[in-house]
Design an enzyme around this catalytic site. Structure first.
Site, mmCIF file in Angstrom:
data_model
loop_
_atom_site.group_PDB
_atom_site.id
_atom_site.type_symbol
_atom_site.label_atom_id
_atom_site.label_comp_id
_atom_site.label_asym_id
_atom_site.label_seq_id
_atom_site.Cartn_x
_atom_site.Cartn_y
_atom_site.Cartn_z
ATOM 1 C CB SER A 191 -6.954 54.086 24.729
ATOM 2 O OG SER A 191 -7.060 54.468 23.379
HETATM 3 N N1 SAH Z 1 -6.418 51.337 19.669
HETATM 4 C C1 SAH Z 1 -5.071 51.339 19.976
HETATM 5 C C2 SAH Z 1 -4.354 52.668 20.439
HETATM 6 C C3 SAH Z 1 -3.184 53.070 19.606
HETATM 7 S S1 SAH Z 1 -2.609 54.741 19.767
HETATM 8 C C4 SAH Z 1 -4.808 50.127 21.223
HETATM 9 O O1 SAH Z 1 -5.755 49.942 21.677
HETATM 10 O O2 SAH Z 1 -3.557 49.885 21.598
HETATM 11 C C5 SAH Z 1 -3.059 55.240 17.828
HETATM 12 C C6 SAH Z 1 -2.479 54.542 17.050
HETATM 13 O O3 SAH Z 1 -2.728 55.360 15.740
HETATM 14 C C7 SAH Z 1 -0.808 54.320 17.041
HETATM 15 O O4 SAH Z 1 -0.470 53.168 17.073
HETATM 16 C C8 SAH Z 1 -0.410 55.231 15.751
HETATM 17 O O5 SAH Z 1 0.664 54.724 15.070
HETATM 18 C C9 SAH Z 1 -1.727 55.024 14.961
HETATM 19 N N2 SAH Z 1 -1.760 56.065 13.726
HETATM 20 C C10 SAH Z 1 -1.422 57.480 13.767
HETATM 21 N N3 SAH Z 1 -1.690 58.119 12.704
HETATM 22 C C11 SAH Z 1 -2.273 57.037 11.903
HETATM 23 C C12 SAH Z 1 -2.755 57.116 10.438
HETATM 24 N N4 SAH Z 1 -2.828 58.134 9.759
HETATM 25 N N5 SAH Z 1 -3.058 55.805 9.965
HETATM 26 C C13 SAH Z 1 -3.203 54.785 10.708
HETATM 27 N N6 SAH Z 1 -2.719 54.682 12.111
HETATM 28 C C14 SAH Z 1 -2.355 55.783 12.566
#
Ligand code: SAH
Length: 209
Positions: free
Chosen positions: A56
């Protein structure tokens, strides 16, 4: 932009929680992104972390963390470990983080990095975060970094009374809103505040077997 400068930049953008700014100043964001994105790690933008996922924008990380109003004693559930950057911010501000990631490779990479950086009070799980982490519930705070179309009822149910959740909600790649949800005393409905319009990757819902 170095990470100390980033904290100063975020303060100028209106982030007021000193603990959040310090937690961000302590991390090197460049360590959390793949080689080919490192040169861009200083920018206040989301970046690709592979597998169609993103780390993000730092302003949004700061704003979401600040909105949880952490004091240090909390157990926090995070949905969407991704690169582990948001996890590392949270881990500096509360007692224990429980982080769930759907994609095994991302979870493994994040766990390796956070362990190498010395973070200890983090528990990792690979799975569908829309169901939360029932065995460890309830949580004082929940933060989601992927957007479901609607607030998953299981997550609200896993908040303590007085707990709060910050979560982007809305259609995949459409107009989403960042919400803060407070769970009040028994017999009252959760209170929902709209914080701002956002754009997150979708929270994928898997079908139970
Ligand atoms: N907080 C992270 C942002 C990652 S983007 C950072 O700082 O890098 C969002 C993430 O949510 C992705 O890695 C994606 O694979 C995950 N995601 C999507 N759907 C999900 C679900 N149902 N359960 C767990 N993770 C999920």
């Amino acid at each position: 932009m170095g990470d100390q400068e980033r904290a100063e930049y975020l303060a100028r953008q209106g982030i007021q929680d000193r603990r959040v700014l310090e937690a961000i100043a302590h991390l090197r964001r460049a360590e959390f992104v793949p080689e080919q994105e490192r040169a861009r790690a200083g920018a206040d933008t989301p970046l690709s972390i592979g597998q169609g996922q993103t780390i993000s924008q730092p302003y949004i990380v700061a704003l979401m963390t600040q909105a949880l109003r952490l004091e240090g004693h909390e157990r926090v559930l995070e949905i969407g470990t991704g690169s582990g950057y948001q996890t590392a911010v949270l881990a500096q501000l509360c007692r224990e983080v429980f982080t769930v990631e759907l994609l095994p490779d991302l979870s493994r990479t994040a766990q390796g990095l956070l362990t190498r950086l010395g973070f200890q009070d983090i528990a990792y799980r690979v799975g569908d975060g829309t169901r939360g982490w029932p065995e460890e519930a309830p949580f004082d705070a929940i933060l989601a970094t992927a957007a479901p179309e609607e607030v998953p009822a299981a997550l609200v149910a896993q908040l303590t009374r007085g707990g709060r959740m910050v979560i982007p909600v809305g259609p995949a790649y459409g107009s989403q809103e960042l919400l803060r949800i407070h769970r009040g005393p028994p017999g009252t409905l959760p209170r929902v505040e709209h914080l701002l319009p956002v754009r997150f990757v979708p929270m994928v819902e898997t079908t139970p077997l």
